[in-house]
Design an enzyme around this catalytic site. Sequence first.
Site, PDB file in Angstrom:
ATOM      1  N   GLU A   1       0.752  -3.086  -2.406  1.00 11.13           N
ATOM      2  CA  GLU A   1       0.882  -3.843  -3.657  1.00 11.13           C
ATOM      3  C   GLU A   1       1.177  -2.879  -4.801  1.00 11.13           C
ATOM      4  O   GLU A   1       0.737  -1.731  -4.785  1.00 11.13           O
ATOM      5  CB  GLU A   1      -0.409  -4.601  -3.955  1.00 11.13           C
ATOM      6  CG  GLU A   1      -0.777  -5.583  -2.862  1.00 11.13           C
ATOM      7  CD  GLU A   1      -2.154  -6.180  -3.053  1.00 11.13           C
ATOM      8  OE1 GLU A   1      -2.319  -7.368  -2.720  1.00 11.13           O
ATOM      9  OE2 GLU A   1      -3.063  -5.463  -3.511  1.00 11.13           O
TER      10      GLU A   1
ATOM     11  N   ASP B   1      -7.020  -8.395   3.027  1.00 10.08           N
ATOM     12  CA  ASP B   1      -6.695  -9.548   3.864  1.00 10.08           C
ATOM     13  C   ASP B   1      -6.691  -9.212   5.345  1.00 10.08           C
ATOM     14  O   ASP B   1      -7.086 -10.028   6.180  1.00 10.08           O
ATOM     15  CB  ASP B   1      -5.327 -10.114   3.477  1.00 10.08           C
ATOM     16  CG  ASP B   1      -5.317 -10.683   2.077  1.00 10.08           C
ATOM     17  OD1 ASP B   1      -6.238 -11.447   1.755  1.00 10.08           O
ATOM     18  OD2 ASP B   1      -4.405 -10.361   1.296  1.00 10.08           O
TER      19      ASP B   1
END
Length: 411
Positions: free
Chosen positions: A180, A196
Site C-alpha cells: 500500500e 488481511d
Amino acid sequence: MHSTGKRFFYMFSSDAQPPSRRRALASIAGAAVAGSALMSGGPRAFADSGSAEPAAEAARGGLPLTVVNSSGKFSNHAIHLYIVGSKGDRQVRLTRRGTLAPVKLSDNHAGGFTDYAIPLAARGATRLRLPRISGRIYVALGHKLKFKAVRGADGRIGLQQPAGWVKSDPNYPVLHDFVEFTHDAAGMHCNTTMVDMFSVPMMIDLNGAKNHSTGRLRAGGRAQVFHALRNHPDFSRLVIGNRRIIAPSHGLDAGLFPQHYFDHYIDKVWQTYRDTNLVVRTNAGTFTGRVRDHRLTFSGPAQVSFAKPSTRDVLFCDGALAAPNDGTTGPVAAALGAGFNRSTLLSHHKQPTTHASAFYGTAVTNHYAKAIHAATTNGKAYGFAFDDVADWASYIEDPRPQHVHLTLTPF
C-alpha cells in the site's frame, strides 16, 4: 515515529502513535461486493494529491519505481503487476504504457473483468514511474488477477479488488499479494501489509532524504510462519495450502477461527481495571482509566469511554475499539487494540508498551501477528490494524523521495 499528517489512504493523525493502517483502502473487509473488495470512488478514502489531470501528472514523470523479481520460484513472464488507486475522487490505474488512466466500465471485457496487468520486463528489473496517487501495487504469480469496474451506489465508478480471504472471490485460487502507498505532496508513504493475509514475501526500499527499508523476511521466513500457524490448533485453519494465511479477523468471519478466542482475556482485563488504574500516554496527554458501569472510562485531556469489546472487535481493531481521528479517543483506542492483540494489558498497567520482548507472551495472543514479526529481519510487520503503535509496523515514509524499489524476495 511521528505522523506526517497523511500516512496513507485516509489515516490522518497527530497521535502519539500514528493511527494504523486499519481500514486503508476501506480495509477491503467491510466493502465486499459479490465476494470481492470494492475500492470506493468517493473522496474520503485517500489523501488529496492535487487537482491536476491524470495525463498531466504522468507527464511530470512521477517517482521512479523499480520492481525486482528475486522470488527464486517464478520467472518474470509468470508475474503480473497491477497499480491501482485513487486521485482525488477518481479511481485510476497505471497502464502498460506508464500513463495514468481512469477506471471505466468499458474496461470490463471477456468474463466481465478488466485486464490491468503490467508485465514485468523479459529479464532483469522492471522500471516504471509512480504518479501522485494513493493505492496498491499488486503482484500476481502464475495467473492474472480479475479486477472489475463497477458503478457504486453514489453513481461513481469504483473497482472491485481481489479479496484473497474470501473463498467465493474469483481471485481466491491465485497466488497474489500487495503493498500500500500514498505518493503525494508530503512525500512517499508505503507499507508491506499482512493485515488481511500473508502470502508473497516482498520488501520495499525507499530512497530520499534518507534510505529506508521494510518488509524483508529472514531466510526461510515464509515457511517459518506457515509452519508455526499450521501447528497451532486455533490458527491452523487459516492456512490455505501453501498459497496464503488468512488473518484471524477474516478467518473469524469465514468460520475458520474461534469467535470467542479473546473473550476470557477481555473479561480479565475488565475485572482487573475495576480496582486498578490503566494509564495510556498519548501526544495529547496522559489518560487514566477504570471500568465503571461496564465501560472502561478514561479521564485526562478529555473523557473517553469504551464498551467491552468482542473478540471480533479486537482482531479488526474496530467496533468498541474504533479509533476516530479526534486526537483523544483515537490514540487511546489504538493503544488498547495493540495491547489486546499483543496481550500486554494485564502485565502492563501503563500503555502502550514499547518493547517487543513484552509482546505475545501469553497462550492467548495474536499468534498470527507474533509469527509474522518473528519472521522479519527487523521485527516489524503489519500483522493487525493497530500494529504501528510504538512503531512496530512495516511502514516507511520520506518527505523527499527519489526512488522506490519493490522486491519479491525468496520464498
